[in-house]
Structures are given as C-alpha cells and as structure tokens.
Design a protein around this motif. Structure first.
Motif, PDB file in Angstrom:
ATOM      1  N   VAL A 118       0.898  -0.931   0.069  1.00 46.97           N
ATOM      2  CA  VAL A 118       0.165  -0.109   0.011  1.00 46.97           C
ATOM      3  C   VAL A 118       0.968   1.280   0.129  1.00 46.97           C
ATOM      4  CG1 VAL A 118      -1.924   1.249   1.257  1.00 46.97           C
ATOM      5  CG2 VAL A 118      -1.948  -1.334   1.211  1.00 46.97           C
ATOM      6  N   THR A 119       0.558   2.125  -0.907  1.00 50.73           N
ATOM      7  CA  THR A 119       1.169   3.408  -1.012  1.00 50.73           C
ATOM      8  C   THR A 119       0.673   4.300  -0.071  1.00 50.73           C
ATOM      9  OG1 THR A 119       0.017   3.989  -2.929  1.00 50.73           O
ATOM     10  CG2 THR A 119       2.240   3.092  -3.091  1.00 50.73           C
ATOM     11  N   GLN A 120      -0.090   5.275  -0.544  1.00 51.96           N
ATOM     12  CA  GLN A 120      -0.880   6.199   0.367  1.00 51.96           C
ATOM     13  C   GLN A 120      -2.278   5.494   0.316  1.00 51.96           C
ATOM     14  OE1 GLN A 120      -0.279   8.490   2.272  1.00 51.96           O
ATOM     15  NE2 GLN A 120       1.853   9.173   2.261  1.00 51.96           N
ATOM     16  N   LEU A 121      -3.079   5.355   1.449  1.00 51.12           N
ATOM     17  CA  LEU A 121      -4.320   4.779   1.355  1.00 51.12           C
ATOM     18  C   LEU A 121      -5.081   5.941   0.557  1.00 51.12           C
ATOM     19  CD1 LEU A 121      -4.951   4.078   5.280  1.00 51.12           C
ATOM     20  CD2 LEU A 121      -4.720   2.387   3.241  1.00 51.12           C
ATOM     21  N   THR A 122      -6.234   5.273  -0.219  1.00 50.97           N
ATOM     22  CA  THR A 122      -7.230   6.003  -1.318  1.00 50.97           C
ATOM     23  C   THR A 122      -8.023   6.813  -0.290  1.00 50.97           C
ATOM     24  OG1 THR A 122      -8.440   4.278  -1.132  1.00 50.97           O
ATOM     25  CG2 THR A 122      -7.083   4.491  -3.021  1.00 50.97           C
ATOM     26  N   SER A 123      -8.114   6.718   0.850  1.00 48.26           N
ATOM     27  CA  SER A 123      -8.904   7.669   1.883  1.00 48.26           C
ATOM     28  C   SER A 123      -8.122   8.955   2.324  1.00 48.26           C
ATOM     29  CB  SER A 123      -9.263   6.916   3.217  1.00 48.26           C
ATOM     30  OG  SER A 123      -8.181   6.400   3.901  1.00 48.26           O
ATOM     31  N   THR A 124      -6.796   9.138   1.781  1.00 51.45           N
ATOM     32  CA  THR A 124      -5.940   9.979   2.254  1.00 51.45           C
ATOM     33  C   THR A 124      -5.970  11.172   1.119  1.00 51.45           C
ATOM     34  OG1 THR A 124      -4.540   8.550   3.493  1.00 51.45           O
ATOM     35  CG2 THR A 124      -3.571  10.618   2.924  1.00 51.45           C
ATOM     36  N   THR A 125      -5.945  12.552   1.711  1.00 42.35           N
ATOM     37  CA  THR A 125      -5.763  13.592   0.733  1.00 42.35           C
ATOM     38  C   THR A 125      -4.553  14.243   0.838  1.00 42.35           C
ATOM     39  OG1 THR A 125      -6.509  15.039   2.513  1.00 42.35           O
ATOM     40  CG2 THR A 125      -8.283  14.433   0.934  1.00 42.35           C
ATOM     41  N   GLU A 126      -3.976  14.931  -0.060  1.00 40.06           N
ATOM     42  CA  GLU A 126      -2.638  15.624  -0.089  1.00 40.06           C
ATOM     43  C   GLU A 126      -2.714  16.281   1.431  1.00 40.06           C
ATOM     44  OE1 GLU A 126      -0.149  16.747  -3.369  1.00 40.06           O
ATOM     45  OE2 GLU A 126      -0.730  18.956  -2.748  1.00 40.06           O
ATOM     46  N   GLU A 127      -3.629  17.086   1.626  1.00 43.35           N
ATOM     47  CA  GLU A 127      -3.806  18.000   2.952  1.00 43.35           C
ATOM     48  C   GLU A 127      -3.424  17.029   4.068  1.00 43.35           C
ATOM     49  OE1 GLU A 127      -7.298  19.807   3.463  1.00 43.35           O
ATOM     50  OE2 GLU A 127      -6.388  21.289   4.832  1.00 43.35           O
ATOM     51  N   ALA A 128      -4.047  15.899   4.223  1.00 41.73           N
ATOM     52  CA  ALA A 128      -3.852  15.118   5.433  1.00 41.73           C
ATOM     53  C   ALA A 128      -2.649  14.518   5.432  1.00 41.73           C
ATOM     54  CB  ALA A 128      -5.028  13.873   5.259  1.00 41.73           C
ATOM     55  N   MET A 129      -1.839  14.127   4.216  1.00 42.29           N
ATOM     56  CA  MET A 129      -0.713  13.682   4.255  1.00 42.29           C
ATOM     57  C   MET A 129       0.005  14.644   4.522  1.00 42.29           C
ATOM     58  SD  MET A 129       1.404  12.454   1.079  1.00 42.29           S
ATOM     59  CE  MET A 129       1.691  14.158   0.684  1.00 42.29           C
ATOM     60  N   ARG A 130       0.123  15.904   4.359  1.00 42.73           N
ATOM     61  CA  ARG A 130       1.066  16.870   4.807  1.00 42.73           C
ATOM     62  C   ARG A 130       0.719  17.137   6.519  1.00 42.73           C
ATOM     63  NH1 ARG A 130       1.374  21.060  -0.496  1.00 42.73           N
ATOM     64  NH2 ARG A 130       2.824  19.494  -1.474  1.00 42.73           N
ATOM     65  N   ASN A 131      -0.360  17.168   6.738  1.00 41.85           N
ATOM     66  CA  ASN A 131      -0.722  17.568   8.153  1.00 41.85           C
ATOM     67  C   ASN A 131      -0.345  16.554   9.153  1.00 41.85           C
ATOM     68  OD1 ASN A 131      -1.200  19.961   7.277  1.00 41.85           O
ATOM     69  ND2 ASN A 131      -3.670  19.658   7.345  1.00 41.85           N
ATOM     70  N   GLU A 132      -0.748  15.268   8.789  1.00 42.02           N
ATOM     71  CA  GLU A 132      -0.701  14.379   9.737  1.00 42.02           C
ATOM     72  C   GLU A 132       0.587  13.367   9.699  1.00 42.02           C
ATOM     73  OE1 GLU A 132      -4.444  12.188   9.744  1.00 42.02           O
ATOM     74  OE2 GLU A 132      -5.429  13.939   9.595  1.00 42.02           O
ATOM     75  N   GLN A 133       1.041  13.283   8.497  1.00 40.92           N
ATOM     76  CA  GLN A 133       2.322  12.374   8.200  1.00 40.92           C
ATOM     77  C   GLN A 133       3.598  13.218   8.214  1.00 40.92           C
ATOM     78  OE1 GLN A 133       2.053   9.352   5.126  1.00 40.92           O
ATOM     79  NE2 GLN A 133      -0.097   9.484   5.418  1.00 40.92           N
ATOM     80  N   LEU A 134       3.347  14.655   8.138  1.00 45.21           N
ATOM     81  CA  LEU A 134       4.510  15.553   7.869  1.00 45.21           C
ATOM     82  C   LEU A 134       5.074  15.287   6.496  1.00 45.21           C
ATOM     83  CD1 LEU A 134       5.477  16.710  11.387  1.00 45.21           C
ATOM     84  CD2 LEU A 134       3.897  17.740  10.015  1.00 45.21           C
ATOM     85  N   ILE A 135       4.582  14.852   5.748  1.00 44.91           N
ATOM     86  CA  ILE A 135       5.267  14.625   4.276  1.00 44.91           C
ATOM     87  C   ILE A 135       5.128  15.863   3.432  1.00 44.91           C
ATOM     88  CG2 ILE A 135       5.262  13.331   2.171  1.00 44.91           C
ATOM     89  CD1 ILE A 135       4.822  10.900   3.824  1.00 44.91           C
ATOM     90  N   GLN A 136       6.077  16.521   3.212  1.00 44.90           N
ATOM     91  CA  GLN A 136       5.785  17.922   2.549  1.00 44.90           C
ATOM     92  C   GLN A 136       5.938  17.695   0.733  1.00 44.90           C
ATOM     93  OE1 GLN A 136       4.430  20.096   3.987  1.00 44.90           O
ATOM     94  NE2 GLN A 136       4.938  19.024   6.053  1.00 44.90           N
ATOM     95  N   ALA A 137       6.108  16.525   0.414  1.00 37.92           N
ATOM     96  CA  ALA A 137       6.048  16.178  -1.109  1.00 37.92           C
ATOM     97  C   ALA A 137       4.499  16.267  -1.347  1.00 37.92           C
ATOM     98  CB  ALA A 137       6.627  15.178  -1.306  1.00 37.92           C
ATOM     99  N   SER A 138       4.396  16.482  -2.726  1.00 34.03           N
ATOM    100  CA  SER A 138       3.034  16.207  -3.324  1.00 34.03           C
ATOM    101  C   SER A 138       2.479  14.778  -3.127  1.00 34.03           C
ATOM    102  CB  SER A 138       2.983  16.445  -4.861  1.00 34.03           C
ATOM    103  OG  SER A 138       3.411  15.445  -5.513  1.00 34.03           O
ATOM    104  N   LEU A 139       1.114  14.620  -2.929  1.00 39.37           N
ATOM    105  CA  LEU A 139       0.588  13.425  -2.781  1.00 39.37           C
ATOM    106  C   LEU A 139       1.196  12.246  -4.050  1.00 39.37           C
ATOM    107  CD1 LEU A 139      -2.226  11.853  -1.187  1.00 39.37           C
ATOM    108  CD2 LEU A 139      -1.911  10.990  -3.472  1.00 39.37           C
ATOM    109  N   MET A 140       1.136  12.788  -5.175  1.00 39.95           N
ATOM    110  CA  MET A 140       1.592  11.783  -6.402  1.00 39.95           C
ATOM    111  C   MET A 140       3.137  11.593  -5.994  1.00 39.95           C
ATOM    112  SD  MET A 140       1.080  10.501  -9.276  1.00 39.95           S
ATOM    113  CE  MET A 140      -0.069  11.142 -10.057  1.00 39.95           C
TER     114      MET A 140
END
Ligand code: OMP
Length: 236
Positions: A118-140
C-alpha cells in the motif's frame, strides 16, 4: 489488466460472507478478504472461500518490524492465497522480509502469491498527508516514491488510486501491478474514500486490478451491479 473486478468482502461474519457468495454461485470471482473478516473468522474463512474456487487477495496490510512481518507472512503463505499486502511505509527491509516469508512459507514454490504494498491509502488527501504524516512532497510524489521502493524491494506491485497508476508503471515497468481501490460508479456514494475513479476511468488510466466493496456489497442487486462494473472496467 485483469478482467475481473475484485470484490472486497468487508463483512464481519462468515454467515454474511457465505450468503453473499451464494448469489454468485455460477461465477468464478476474485475476492478480497480483509481485516474485518479475518480478525473475526481466521484462516477457516479463507479456506472456505478458496474451496468455492474463487481467487483470493488477503488484505491484511502488514506493517511491523521486519522479523515479525517475515514470520507472519511465512504462516499466512501456507493458506492457498493469490495475493497479499503490506504497507510500503514499513520500509524496504520490512518488504524484503515479507517476500522472504512468502517464499519460505508457500508450499507450491512455482505458484507464489503476488505480494504488493500500500502506498498512500485512497482515503488520504494531500492535505491530510501533509498535516498528519508531515510529508511535504505532493501526494503523487509520495505515492511514486513508495512505488519505487516497493519495486526495488522485489515486490510485484502496489495498492494506489487509479490516478497514479500510469505514472507508477512509467517509473517501474508495464507489468508492475497497480491494484486500485476507491472505485465508484458514476453517482455512487463516495463514503470515506477520497481519491476515487469510475471503473471506466480506472481502465483508461492503466489500473491492473480494481477493488470494489460497498457499491457491490451494499447494492440491492449485487450481481447486477457487479456485472455492470465488470462491463465498464472491460471498456464495453
Ligand atoms: O489495500 C486495500 O485493499 C485498500 C487500500 C486503500 O488504499 N484503500 C482501500 O479502500 N483499500 C481497501 O479497498 C476496499 C474498498 O472498499 P469500498 O470503499 O467499499 O469500495 C476496502 O476493503 C479497503 O480496505
């Protein structure tokens, strides 16, 4: 692409699962058994579904230290399954350990289950990824990064949304599997999914397999909806 949509059998009891599958008694399916069903019914339900002749993706999304994942995979590989998964965020060493466990635990070495991450769950948005996982890259870019790690660890493919499939195949290979949940026929309720696509769009964007749960399992006529999704997925 595989012609059969995978049906996510997200039921909690064996009874509900068995009742649902009797609707499809004339059809060989590719079904996904996940943690809801497995945690409550264990290996027995996997064996029961396999005995009906269906292909099985055992979706337990393993994510732990390499040794634990290796040992768990070795045990799970003894079940006669066709596909199984881990979380790519568990790391390359964990993914390699999962593969080792599969290779050692599968009785028929010429027929190993496909191992995907699993890469990024399909329930995850770019905003949630940035805020919750602190990943600053684009979701793609995050998905592509995990896909590259997964490919380099020697796995067969990834779980991603249909929107990322073509780019993943570009940076890996055309036969690297892109299994895509978050599939919604036009007008269907999206629920908790975020990165969604229709079966038709998933077909156009290069998914290898689509995974469909609630639009089929909660339908008043699951067989009719399955057949309609199958036609759209096959570009008809
Ligand atoms: O690994 C999965 O199968 C999975 C990964 C992911 O990123 N998103 C996702 O929805 N899934 C699974 O795919 C299924 C989707 O179900 P529906 O949203 O009901 O179609 C569920 O069983 C999820 O657990």
């Amino acid at each position: 692409m595989n012609t059969k949509p995978m049906i996510a059998l997200d039921f909690s009891t064996a009874e509900e699962t068995k009742t649902f599958l009797t609707l499809f008694k004339d059809e060989e399916l590719y079904v996904k058994l996940g943690m809801e069903l497995y945690y409550q019914n264990g290996p027995e339900i996997v064996k029961w579904v396999k005995n009906l002749g269906h292909e099985i993706f055992l979706d337990l999304k393993l994510h732990d230290i390499p040794n634990t994942v290796y040992r768990a995979m070795k045990g799970l590989a003894a079940l006669d399954i066709d596909m199984i998964n881990v979380h790519a965020s568990g790391g390359s060493q964990m993914m390699k350990a999962a593969k080792e466990g599969i290779m050692e635990g599968t009785p028929n070495k010429s027929n190993l289950p496909k191992l995907i991450a699993v890469t990024q769950l399909t329930s995850t948005t770019e905003e949630a990824m940035r805020n919750e996982q602190l990943i600053q890259a684009s979701l793609m870019d995050s998905v592509l990064h995990y896909a590259k790690n997964t490919c380099e660890a020697g796995l067969d493919g990834v779980v991603c949304s249909a929107w990322e499939a073509a780019k993943i195949k570009e940076i890996t290979s055309s036969d690297f599997l892109c299994v895509t949940p978050g599939i919604r026929p036009a007008g269907a309720s999206i629920g908790d999914q975020q990165r969604v696509a229709t079966p038709q769009k998933a077909h156009e964007m290069g998914s290898s397999y689509i995974v469909v749960g609630r639009p089929i399992t909660q339908a008043s006529n699951p067989v009719e909806v399955y057949q309609s999704i199958k036609r759209q997925w096959n570009g008809e």
